[in-house]
Design an enzyme around this catalytic site. Structure first.
Site, PDB file in Angstrom:
ATOM      1  N   ASP A   1      37.267  37.153   1.559  1.00  0.00           N
ATOM      2  CA  ASP A   1      38.685  36.853   1.336  1.00  0.00           C
ATOM      3  C   ASP A   1      39.422  38.187   1.182  1.00  0.00           C
ATOM      4  O   ASP A   1      38.801  39.239   1.035  1.00  0.00           O
ATOM      5  CB  ASP A   1      38.801  35.997   0.057  1.00  0.00           C
ATOM      6  CG  ASP A   1      40.189  35.415  -0.159  1.00  0.00           C
ATOM      7  OD1 ASP A   1      41.054  35.550   0.721  1.00  0.00           O
ATOM      8  OD2 ASP A   1      40.397  34.806  -1.237  1.00  0.00           O
TER       9      ASP A   1
ATOM     10  N   CYS B   1      40.497  23.941   1.712  1.00  0.00           N
ATOM     11  CA  CYS B   1      40.371  24.144   0.263  1.00  0.00           C
ATOM     12  C   CYS B   1      41.682  23.819  -0.459  1.00  0.00           C
ATOM     13  O   CYS B   1      42.738  23.714   0.163  1.00  0.00           O
ATOM     14  CB  CYS B   1      39.951  25.583  -0.029  1.00  0.00           C
ATOM     15  SG  CYS B   1      39.271  25.767  -1.687  1.00  0.00           S
TER      16      CYS B   1
END
Ligand SMILES: O=C(O)c1ccccc1N[C@@H]1O[C@H](COP(=O)(O)O)[C@@H](O)[C@H]1O
Length: 207
Positions: free
Chosen positions: A128, A9
């Protein structure tokens, strides 16, 4: 043993996108969140997407973006999936005619199973780290023992992953996919090609 997918990412350049694809990444993430040091605009995003070979999934990451902004981005850039990394409700994530998944930020006390269960339309749930005031991309990992074994959606593990800890993370959590940003960078927004290759190799079990 199941194959674990890899998403790299926070890609901000064509060069880094090609490195990730050639390393064997299954997906790349483009951050459409202006305060991020990894943010791209639609012009950069179009160039990156155009440079990718086939079969690499392009994911657009949004944080509490307006419907108008997301639709304009989708009109301009070929995105395969959407990643919602803010406080979006299930209804906020629906209606784009694209598969999407929701990021949940984990801290002690959060009921991950119940929270994930609210997002029944999600193709996956990304977990996360919770860091106050920062929506993501913190480079911080969290206590993986807080992850329930029986989520109904595929699990994408994120947060502070890097080539040094990803094999341990996979062995413990057994996620569907892993997602990395800061752990394979030279500095925020610029990937380290060797670390990207090392990360993918370790996820694939090639080392
Ligand atoms: O990368 C960013 O700057 C970012 C900004 C806002 C929300 C999410 C962001 N990144 C995502 O955060 C996780 C973990 O990143 P890291 O590996 O700990 O650096 C990952 O999903 C990124 O896609």
């Amino acid at each position: 043993m199941a194959i674990v997918r890899t998403k790299i990412c926070g890609i901000t350049s064509v060069e880094d996108a090609v490195v990730a694809a050639e390393a064997g990444a299954d997906a790349i993430g483009l951050v459409f969140y202006r305060p991020s040091p990894r943010a791209v605009d639609v012009r950069q995003a179009r160039a990156i997407v155009a440079a990718l070979p086939p079969f690499v999934t392009t994911v657009g990451l949004f944080v509490n973006a307006s419907r108008c902004e997301i639709n304009e981005t989708l009109d301009a850039v070929r995105l395969d999936m959407l990643q919602f990394h803010g406080d979006e409700s299930p209804a906020d994530c629906d209606g784009y005619h694209k598969p999407w998944y929701k990021a949940l930020r984990v801290k002690p006390g959060i009921d991950v199973r119940a929270h994930a269960g609210e997002y029944q339309g999600a193709s996956a749930i990304l977990l996360d780290s919770y860091v106050a005031g920062v929506p993501g991309g913190t480079g911080e990992s969290f206590d993986w023992s807080l992850i329930p074994r029986d989520l109904s959606q595929p699990l994408v593990l994120a947060g502070g992953l890097n080539p040094e800890n990803v094999e341990r993370a996979i062995a413990q959590v057994k996620p569907y996919a892993v997602d990395v940003s800061g752990g394979v960078e030279v500095r925020k927004g610029v990937k380290d090609a060797d670390r990207v290759r090392d990360f993918v190799r370790r996820v694939r079990g090639w080392v």
